[in-house]
Scaffold this motif. Sequence first.
Motif, short mmCIF file in Angstrom:
data_model
loop_
_atom_site.label_atom_id
_atom_site.label_comp_id
_atom_site.label_asym_id
_atom_site.label_seq_id
_atom_site.Cartn_x
_atom_site.Cartn_y
_atom_site.Cartn_z
N LEU A 140 7.35 -20.85 65.45
CA LEU A 140 6.68 -20.88 64.14
C LEU A 140 6.01 -22.22 63.86
N PRO A 141 4.95 -22.20 63.03
CA PRO A 141 4.23 -23.44 62.72
C PRO A 141 5.16 -24.48 62.09
N ASN A 142 5.08 -25.69 62.61
CA ASN A 142 5.89 -26.79 62.08
C ASN A 142 5.21 -28.11 62.41
N TYR A 143 5.69 -29.17 61.78
CA TYR A 143 5.16 -30.51 62.07
C TYR A 143 6.31 -31.50 62.01
N SER A 144 6.07 -32.68 62.56
CA SER A 144 7.10 -33.72 62.60
C SER A 144 6.46 -35.06 62.27
N PRO A 145 7.19 -35.96 61.60
CA PRO A 145 6.65 -37.30 61.34
C PRO A 145 6.67 -38.19 62.57
N GLN A 146 7.22 -37.68 63.68
CA GLN A 146 7.37 -38.48 64.89
C GLN A 146 6.55 -37.88 66.03
N PRO A 147 5.91 -38.71 66.87
CA PRO A 147 5.15 -38.18 68.01
C PRO A 147 6.08 -37.57 69.04
N ARG A 148 5.56 -36.57 69.74
CA ARG A 148 6.37 -35.83 70.72
C ARG A 148 5.54 -35.58 71.97
N LEU A 149 6.19 -35.69 73.13
CA LEU A 149 5.56 -35.40 74.42
C LEU A 149 6.35 -34.27 75.08
N PHE A 254 9.57 -30.04 60.20
CA PHE A 254 9.38 -29.35 58.93
C PHE A 254 8.62 -28.05 59.21
N TYR A 255 9.24 -26.94 58.85
CA TYR A 255 8.69 -25.62 59.17
C TYR A 255 7.97 -25.02 57.97
N LEU A 256 6.82 -24.41 58.25
CA LEU A 256 6.03 -23.75 57.20
C LEU A 256 6.40 -22.29 57.04
N ALA A 257 7.26 -21.78 57.90
CA ALA A 257 7.68 -20.38 57.84
C ALA A 257 9.04 -20.25 58.48
N GLY A 258 9.65 -19.06 58.32
CA GLY A 258 10.93 -18.80 58.95
C GLY A 258 12.09 -19.36 58.17
N GLY A 259 13.16 -19.66 58.84
CA GLY A 259 14.37 -20.17 58.20
C GLY A 259 15.48 -20.30 59.21
N PRO A 260 16.61 -20.88 58.80
CA PRO A 260 17.73 -21.03 59.73
C PRO A 260 18.26 -19.68 60.15
N PRO A 261 18.56 -19.50 61.44
CA PRO A 261 19.08 -18.22 61.89
C PRO A 261 20.47 -17.96 61.33
N LYS A 262 20.86 -16.70 61.30
CA LYS A 262 22.18 -16.34 60.82
C LYS A 262 23.23 -16.98 61.72
N GLU A 263 24.20 -17.67 61.08
CA GLU A 263 25.19 -18.41 61.86
C GLU A 263 26.23 -17.46 62.46
N SER A 264 26.75 -17.87 63.60
CA SER A 264 27.81 -17.11 64.26
C SER A 264 28.87 -18.07 64.77
N GLU A 265 29.92 -17.56 65.34
CA GLU A 265 31.01 -18.41 65.80
C GLU A 265 30.60 -19.29 66.97
N THR A 266 29.61 -18.87 67.73
CA THR A 266 29.22 -19.62 68.93
C THR A 266 28.00 -20.50 68.69
N ALA A 275 15.09 -26.58 59.49
CA ALA A 275 14.47 -25.30 59.84
C ALA A 275 14.47 -24.39 58.62
N VAL A 276 13.81 -24.83 57.56
CA VAL A 276 13.75 -24.09 56.31
C VAL A 276 12.28 -23.95 55.93
N ASN A 277 11.91 -22.76 55.50
CA ASN A 277 10.54 -22.49 55.08
C ASN A 277 10.18 -23.39 53.89
N MET A 278 9.24 -24.31 54.08
CA MET A 278 8.86 -25.23 53.02
C MET A 278 8.15 -24.54 51.87
N ILE A 279 7.65 -23.33 52.10
CA ILE A 279 6.95 -22.59 51.04
C ILE A 279 7.93 -22.05 50.00
N ASP A 305 14.49 -15.44 55.43
CA ASP A 305 14.16 -15.05 56.80
C ASP A 305 15.22 -15.61 57.74
N GLU A 306 15.95 -14.75 58.41
CA GLU A 306 17.01 -15.19 59.31
C GLU A 306 16.62 -15.05 60.78
#
Length: 536
Positions: A140-149, A254-266, A275-279, A305-306
């Motif tokens: 999903l579309p996202n951005y970061s304040p830090q450069p990435r390679l 920072f994500y523009l869509a989606g959300g944290p996945p449903k948590e499980s024991e593993t 990982a939270v939809n900023m909208i 959105d899970e």
Amino acid sequence: MWHTIAATSLSSWCSFAPSSLYNPPGLFYASSSPHPAPFISASLAGIEAMARFSSRAFPVGAAIFVCLLLAVADLAASSNQGSQEEAPRCRFRRLSANRPFRRIQSEGGYTELWNENDKQFKCAGVAAMRNTLRPQCLSLPNYSPQPRLVYIQKGQGLIGMSYSGCPETFHSGEEYSYSRRTEEREGPREEEHERSQKRDQHQKIHRIRQGDIVAFPPGVTHWCYNDGNEDLVAFSITDVNSQWNQIGPTPRSFYLAGGPPKESETMEPARDIHAVNMIRPFDAELLATAFNVPAEIVRTMQREDERGLIVRVKKGSMEMMRPTEEERERRERDGRREEEEEVEEGRRKRDNGVEEIYCSSRIHHYLDNPGAADVYSRQAGWLHSIDVFKLPILRYLGLSAEKTNLRPNAISSPHWNNNFHTIALMTRGEGQVQVVDGEGRSLFNDRVREGDVLVIPQNFAIVSRAGNNGVEWVAFKTSATPTRSPIAGKASVFMGLPAQVIANAYRLSLEQAQQLKYNREDQSMLFPSGRASTAD
């Protein structure tokens, strides 16, 4: 009389100026230690005495001069304390090869994280991550304040980046209908929907494949889609200490869509990577007005959105303008000629506005190309580096990369890195690696295998030897213009020293010193497995 009064007032001002005006909170790094170095304390005490004396014996100008001296001494104390605090960060008793410590499962793949709080990653100022996208899945579309390679370990796909202020110069092939809300300038506010036919416009989409290095500038929104038939695996290094980053040395997306996945024991929660939809938190009516769309559309965007960070897409729903297969085949065909042209282009290129720096910049380069290697040996292997001259956008990231292929039992010359830390990902095979520091200690002397990540701090010396089946690795470097100092071989440190200096430094004969200098004089960085026998 007024001179004495003004000087007395100025002296009082000096008593707090160094800590409040010259060193405001956050401007300079200051140690939490309350005890500066003794000579700094003595200097401060002496200058403060001078300031008090100046209020009685000197005019205003002298008091100003003494006040400036006091400020300089205070800054020196803060700098000294800061350096004392920072120094232990890259001190180790031993180094270790690292594996991911956390895995975040999403609907369309998973994300693996290395422990960014590990002392080795803290020393290098980076964070490591690997994304695996299943076929027909979208990061999903996202951005970061830090450069990435990013290095593409496996598969192929499409990457898009949305640069603010750059034109949407690409059009999708199909027209589609859409609704547009219009407003009457006079009378009560009304809504009407106007049906139109329009081609989708967007910024350039890039074809990526196994072996590519991809640059992600800070603050730029990006997405990735796996349109192949196998998993797309992308390993990345994020520079959390970059000058672009103003919000702390923690990797953040920072994500523009989606959300944290449903948590499980593993699985541990994904909230710590934002990982939270900023909208979602925005007022729906306010955002609808900003987009000039019905509020129902915004509320749909804000639904919980899970699915996680990577989602499945419906077949046929990602038809868009994309790089042609002819372009990809041309890249594979051109080999060395294309790379030489790109190097020349990088050397000619100068800053000439946003259009040149970002909008039209190349963001990826094919690293797994022995035909374009900087060092090639039929018996030992090859080495291919990507720096600011081959990929100019790296100038703004402050990062670079290198791929090394060692043939069975071949050796990479012992060397140290002059101006960067190295983060090495083992991509194939296994080998022996030894790392030593400047205090006479061997910090790492062990075998590494595919999947290991090893951090080599700046100026620590390293030597590597391939196993019986050879070894390959990708090295990420914390400089866009990296340089190193080989200890053996052509253009090495020993080649630059007079034989007499070597002989006296190590208590060797002159003949033995010349053997050290010249027995590898025609080989650079990579040495075959054999060793010539010489008389003692």
